[in-house]
Motif scaffolding. Structure first.
Motif, PDB file in Angstrom:
ATOM      1  N   ARG A  18     -16.687  -7.413   3.438  1.00 19.07           N
ATOM      2  CA  ARG A  18     -15.741  -8.181   4.252  1.00 19.07           C
ATOM      3  C   ARG A  18     -14.321  -7.641   4.140  1.00 19.07           C
ATOM      4  N   ASN A  40     -12.237 -12.424   8.285  1.00 19.27           N
ATOM      5  CA  ASN A  40     -13.570 -11.849   8.408  1.00 19.27           C
ATOM      6  C   ASN A  40     -14.586 -12.856   7.877  1.00 19.27           C
ATOM      7  N   GLY A  41     -15.439 -13.324   8.728  1.00 21.32           N
ATOM      8  CA  GLY A  41     -16.500 -14.253   8.311  1.00 21.32           C
ATOM      9  C   GLY A  41     -15.968 -15.539   7.707  1.00 21.32           C
TER      10      GLY A  41
END
Ligand code: AMP
Ligand code: ZN
Length: 472
Positions: A174, A138-139
């Motif tokens: 996140r 995530n990210g």
């Protein structure tokens, strides 16, 4: 005789049976190299050195792995503070750690892998977890999905609900779940970074140990150790990562040392009572430090104070005097006295045998070093009584010295002998041989030479200009 170990996982004493007969793979979580080590850090350093030595004494071949965490948030902050780079901080404090380890007479481990040398293995490990759906990106960060490992919490004996309840709800959008933990961290601008399938970044803390254990020992370790503070979250996360990947237990026996307090207080930076190993060694012998660490059972708390240090110095002096007096007497014994052992000698030697067996029994009982030291003192009393006699026989003196050397091989409590110093040329020759060994990547021989020199009171310092040495 069989070794029994208190396994923190089952919370029971268990008979030690390694995966492969005669061999032990042992992993102890090592330092984050952003500062000098303090005397609290010296407790696992010395205790697990003795575990390794005792396993070797018992006839096992030991593969002893201790990692260096040479990149993480603390390292990055320290480099910023000092206006330098993470690799520079790592070099400086790895060199300092090795100096302190040698000074404390702890043997070099078989391998000391660094995170920065294990990047391909770490990335491959994470990738496999992602492929299995156990980790998610995530990210640019990658997290471990803890609800895919129902046994999470089995070492620290916590269940997932408790853990969830215990976590302060830091809103981290996140993560899917607050107890998920990071495997890979995206780099912030200017931070040290490595390329990965998820973008540039660096590993989270826990993953290195899983990747290194797999690389240097295989799926299952025999012994995994560290301080008790590492049980949660660090070891719990190592278990989740490794066991999800391999389907095998990460370790057969988990060992955790208790904490060391200074003057009955917890050592902490905020209390301002942190004492570094190199500081204490200015006023205390390394033998006394080792003695103090081993005079308490490893699972008990241990108090370090001026009084306990003084008592330890006195005890070491008694042990060393006994060895020196035996040697002195041996040198003085006339050759005429080396007759066939007589009946009385066999009685004494049988008592020495019994004491050496008793020593092993104490060590076999979950590394009972305090009782093992007591046995050493019984041996000292036996020897001192013998030395009172007008006539001493060579074979008895030699047997006594042999037993003392055997115990010292395990505990490492005797100072180097006076008159046993190496000549400068001998030191230089050994250092040259060590440099050759390192060039040929024969690190085992290089470490052996370092240990040999340390035993003779020679400390090495690796500098960019080459090796410097000094006498302790
Ligand atoms: P750290 O650098 O804090 O990760 O610690 C390195 C090792 O030293 C870990 O195994 C810790 O559990 C251990 N350790 C740190 N402080 C103490 C202490 N006061 N007493 C005993 N062990 C400690
Ligand atoms: Zn670890």
């Amino acid at each position: 005789m069989t070794l029994r170990i208190y396994n923190s996982m089952t919370r029971r004493m268990e008979t030690f049976v390694p995966l492969t007969p005669g061999k032990v793979n042992m992993y102890v979580c090592g330092p984050t190299v952003y500062d000098y080590i303090h005397i609290g850090n010296a407790r696992p350093l010395i205790f697990f050195d003795v575990v390794r030595r005792y396993l070797e004494y018992s006839g096992y071949e030991v593969n002893f792995i201790v990692n260096f965490t040479d990149v993480d948030d603390k390292m990055i902050r320290k480099a910023e503070q000092l206006g330098t780079t993470v690799p520079e901080i790592a070099e400086r404090f790895i060199a300092a750690y090795v100096e302190d380890r040698d000074a404390l007479r702890a043997k070099a481990p078989t391998v000391t892998p660094r995170v920065t040398d294990t990047m391909p293995e770490i990335i491959a490990f994470i990738q496999e977890l992602v492929d299995k759906g156990i980790a998610y990106e995530n990210g640019g960060d990658v997290y471990f999905r803890t609800n895919r490992f129902p046994e999470y919490g089995k070492l620290s004996h916590k269940n997932l609900d408790e853990l969830q309840y215990g976590i302060r709800i830091e809103v981290d959008k996140r993560k899917e779940n607050p107890q998920d933990f990071v495997l890979w961290k995206a780099a912030k601008p200017g931070e040290i970074k490595w390329p990965s399938p998820w973008g540039e970044g660096r590993p989270g803390w826990h993953i290195e140990c899983s990747a290194m254990a797999l690389r240097y020992a295989g799926k299952t370790l025999d012994i995994h150790g560290g301080g008790q503070d590492l049980q949660f979250p660090h070891h719990e996360c190592e278990i989740a990562q490794s066991e999800s990947l391999t389907g095998e237990p990460l370790a057969r026996y988990w060992m955790h040392n208790g904490f060391l307090n200074l003057d009955n207080e917890k050592m902490s930076k905020s209390l301002g009572n942190v004492v570094n190993v190199r500081e204490i060694l200015k006023t205390t012998t390394p033998q006394a430090v080792r003695y103090l660490m081993l005079a308490a059972h490893y699972r008990s708390p241990l108090n370090f104070s001026t009084e306990t240090v003084q008592q330890a110095e006195n005890s070491i002096e008694r042990l060393a005097n006994c060895r020196d007096n035996l040697k002195h007497r041996l040198a003085a014994v006339e050759t005429g006295l080396t007759a066939e052992p007589n009946a009385e000698d066999s009685g004494i030697i049988a008592r020495l045998d019994a004491l050496q067996n008793e020593f092993a029994e104490r060590m076999d009982d979950d590394f009972g070093t305090p009782d093992a030291i007591t046995v050493w003192f019984k041996l000292v009393s036996e020897a001192n009584a013998y030395l009172q006699r007008p006539v001493a026989r060579e074979n008895v003196l030699r047997e006594m010295l042999r037993r003392i050397a055997a115990l010292d091989e395990v505990l490492g409590l005797l100072p180097p002998e006076a008159g046993n110093e190496l000549l400068d040329e001998e030191v230089d020759a050994l250092i040259a041989e060590r440099a050759d060994a390192r060039r040929n990547r024969n690190f085992a021989r290089a470490d052996e030479i370092r240990d040999l020199l340390a035993e003779r009171g020679i400390l090495l310092e690796d500098t960019p200009q080459g090796v410097r040495w000094k006498r302790k």
